[in-house]
Design an enzyme around this catalytic site. Structure first.
Site, PDB file in Angstrom:
ATOM      1  N   LYS A  80      -6.544  -5.269  25.389  1.00 60.12           N
ATOM      2  CA  LYS A  80      -5.401  -5.592  24.525  1.00 60.12           C
ATOM      3  C   LYS A  80      -4.119  -5.449  25.344  1.00 60.12           C
ATOM      4  CE  LYS A  80      -3.521  -4.010  20.024  1.00 60.12           C
ATOM      5  NZ  LYS A  80      -3.788  -3.111  18.882  1.00 60.12           N
ATOM      6  N   SER A 155      -3.962  -5.213  14.278  1.00 54.50           N
ATOM      7  CA  SER A 155      -3.161  -5.872  15.287  1.00 54.50           C
ATOM      8  C   SER A 155      -3.969  -6.363  16.489  1.00 54.50           C
ATOM      9  CB  SER A 155      -2.077  -4.907  15.776  1.00 54.50           C
ATOM     10  OG  SER A 155      -2.656  -3.798  16.441  1.00 54.50           O
ATOM     11  N   SER A 179      -6.390  -1.158  13.225  1.00 55.56           N
ATOM     12  CA  SER A 179      -6.246  -2.355  14.053  1.00 55.56           C
ATOM     13  C   SER A 179      -7.473  -2.769  14.861  1.00 55.56           C
ATOM     14  CB  SER A 179      -5.088  -2.175  15.027  1.00 55.56           C
ATOM     15  OG  SER A 179      -3.897  -2.461  14.367  1.00 55.56           O
TER      16      SER A 179
HETATM   17  N1  GLN Z   1      -1.870  -2.609  10.247  1.00 60.99           N
HETATM   18  C1  GLN Z   1      -1.429  -1.301  10.582  1.00 60.99           C
HETATM   19  C2  GLN Z   1       0.031  -1.327  10.957  1.00 60.99           C
HETATM   20  O1  GLN Z   1       0.594  -2.367  10.937  1.00 60.99           O
HETATM   21  C3  GLN Z   1      -2.258  -0.720  11.677  1.00 60.99           C
HETATM   22  C4  GLN Z   1      -1.825  -1.126  13.020  1.00 60.99           C
HETATM   23  C5  GLN Z   1      -2.664  -0.514  14.093  1.00 60.99           C
HETATM   24  O2  GLN Z   1      -3.708   0.099  13.833  1.00 60.99           O
HETATM   25  N2  GLN Z   1      -2.180  -0.638  15.310  1.00 60.99           N
HETATM   26  O3  GLN Z   1       0.614  -0.329  11.251  1.00 60.99           O
END
Ligand code: GLN
Length: 475
Positions: A80, A155, A179
């Site tokens: 990532k 994400s 995410s």
């Molecule tokens: N969707 C969650 C957020 O926007 C989790 C993001 C993540 O785990 N990096 O914070």
């Protein structure tokens, strides 16, 4: 092999063919690049690391031929775009860090290379890992490989897509509030968030440091387990990593399991009927197989997402302070003077969601509001963690859906941040409590889009969690 044949999606089977000399790591690497090129419209990769990957592939082929190859020989991996790899660009999918080259490698990257994996490229994600659909990337959204009109989740959307599209065997993502698990659910892959402190965060661009964990995506538990044991364990460079040994184990068959089931999660409004029905069928099957399944109450379900978003934004507002155009990051050309430099650089460099979170996080930490929001959220977090651990005292696992629904259309939630935040309703508990959690493919909706089931276990009980996931979902 044509460009559109997926690379063999199981690394452990490919590994056998590498050992016997039927195929080479260089051949696999070329095929992965060809496939990534043919599937460019997915926008899963921000960059392919052609030179370093091919050099590593040739070196691993040599070590395979003289019998000295490492335990992940020939595993094709994507990382990532918030994981640092020395002399390679990393941007957190943000204009703020566009063009920035890493000065050092994350511990996970060093461990992968030492184990003879091949890092194919860096994957697109929501900017600074903030989002649930990969629509917040400064470099465009990622398409779900199963239906190009839909999001891959986020994400770590590019990471999930790189595995689902058969470009790489496994992907490394990061999971702060879901995410890894939610995009795994949306793309029919396996996503795993280890216990907080099990995998080093050194070299991971921080979002919310008390939640962030690096973890893998894969197509099967065997591959997932292989990469997990290669990256897990204590790291002197990350003081939050545990000193406990992380011992690689063959997947043992777990005996009869005691499973706590959050029935409330499938019966609540807004949960897709197919998700509910599949979860209930799974519970029936588990009971028929002799496991003990008890209904359990989910601690403060409606408070979990607000608690997560208060603490995560507070930590983000502090972590992202370093990107000011002076210490790090984009510097505005239009700026005149110090204050102007901060203001313009940050306004130009950060996208709207990151700005919203920095504002929210600064607000909840500010003098007049700290007690009402941040301190209160820490107390609620403690209650959620204690309740989760109490349930896991007399149960081996907790079972719940990964997400209330399947992948949605691009743009469907973009105008409604709260609806987007509620995507995380079933995933944030594992981060708030610091426990390991895995999303395994469970079923499909009427349009054949997949969804996952989620299992959580006690801290550091990854061996049990992985063997149970294998026994329940892969047999
Ligand atoms: N969707 C969650 C957020 O926007 C989790 C993001 C993540 O785990 N990096 O914070």
């Amino acid at each position: 092999m044509s460009a559109l044949d997926p690379v063999p999606t199981s690394w452990h089977e490919t590994h056998r063919r590498l050992i016997s000399g039927e195929t080479t790591v260089e051949g696999l690497t070329h095929a992965a690049f060809e496939r990534a090129g043919a599937l460019r419209e997915l926008n899963a990769f921000l960059e392919l690391f052609d030179d370093s990957a091919l050099a590593q592939a040739a070196a691993v082929d040599k070590r395979l031929s003289n019998g000295s190859a490492g335990p992940l020989a020939g595993m094709l991996v994507s990382i990532k775009d918030n994981i640092c790899y020395k002399d390679h660009q990393v941007s957190a999918s943000s204009h703020m860090l566009e063009g920035f080259t890493s000065l050092y490698s994350a511990t996970v990257v060093e461990r992968l290379l030492a184990a003879d994996a091949v890092i194919i490229g860096r994957t697109n994600c929501d900017e600074f890992a903030m989002g649930s659909s990969n629509e917040n990337s400064a470099f465009g959204p990622v398409k779900n490989p199963l239906d190009g009109a839909k999001v891959p989740g986020g994400s770590s959307g590019g990471a999930a897509a790189s595995v689902a599209a058969g470009i790489v065997h496994v992907a490394l993502g990061s999971d702060t509030g879901g995410s890894i698990r939610q995009p795994a659910s949306f793309t029919g892959t396996i996503g795993f968030k280890p216990t907080y402190g099990r995998v080093s965060r050194y070299g991971l661009i921080a979002f919310a440091s008390s939640f962030d964990q690096i973890g893998p995506f894969a197509n099967n538990v065997t591959d997932l387990q292989a990469i997990y044991y290669a990256i897990a364990g204590h790291d002197a460079k990350d003081s939050t990593t545990s000193q406990r040994a992380s011992v690689p184990a063959a997947i043992p068959r777990p005996g009869k399991l005691r499973i706590a089931f959050y029935r409330e999660c499938v019966e609540r409004e807004g949960v897709l009927p197919e998700v509910r029905d599949s979860m209930l069928r799974l519970v029936d099957r588990l009971q028929a197989e002799g496991h003990l399944v008890n209904d359990a109450e989910l601690p403060l379900l409606d408070h979990q997402v607000p608690t997560y978003y208060i603490i995560a934004t507070a930590e983000a507002s502090s972590n992202l302070a370093r990107f000011d155009g002076i210490h790090f990051g984009h510097r505005s050309e239009k700026a005149n003077g110090v204050e102007d430099t901060y203001r313009l650089s940050r306004s130009e460099g950060f996208g709207p969601e990151v700005q919203r979170r920095i504002l929210l996080g600064t607000f909840v930490l500010s003098a007049g509001y700290y007690d009402a929001y941040y301190a209160q959220a820490q107390k609620v977090r403690r209650i959620i963690r204690s309740a989760t651990l109490a349930t896991l005292k007399d149960h081996d696992l907790i079972l719940l859906p990964t997400s209330p629904g399947t992948a949605f259309d691009r743009g469907a939630l973009a105008a409604d941040p709260i609806a987007m935040y509620l995507q995380d309703i079933f995933t944030v508990q594992a981060n708030l409590a610091g426990v390991p959690a895995i999303s395994m493919p469970l079923g499909q909706d009427a349009a054949c889009m997949p969804f996952g089931a989620q299992l959580m276990a006690r801290p550091f009980e990854e061996p049990l969690l992985l063997s149970a996931a294998h026994a329940i979902f892969e047999n």
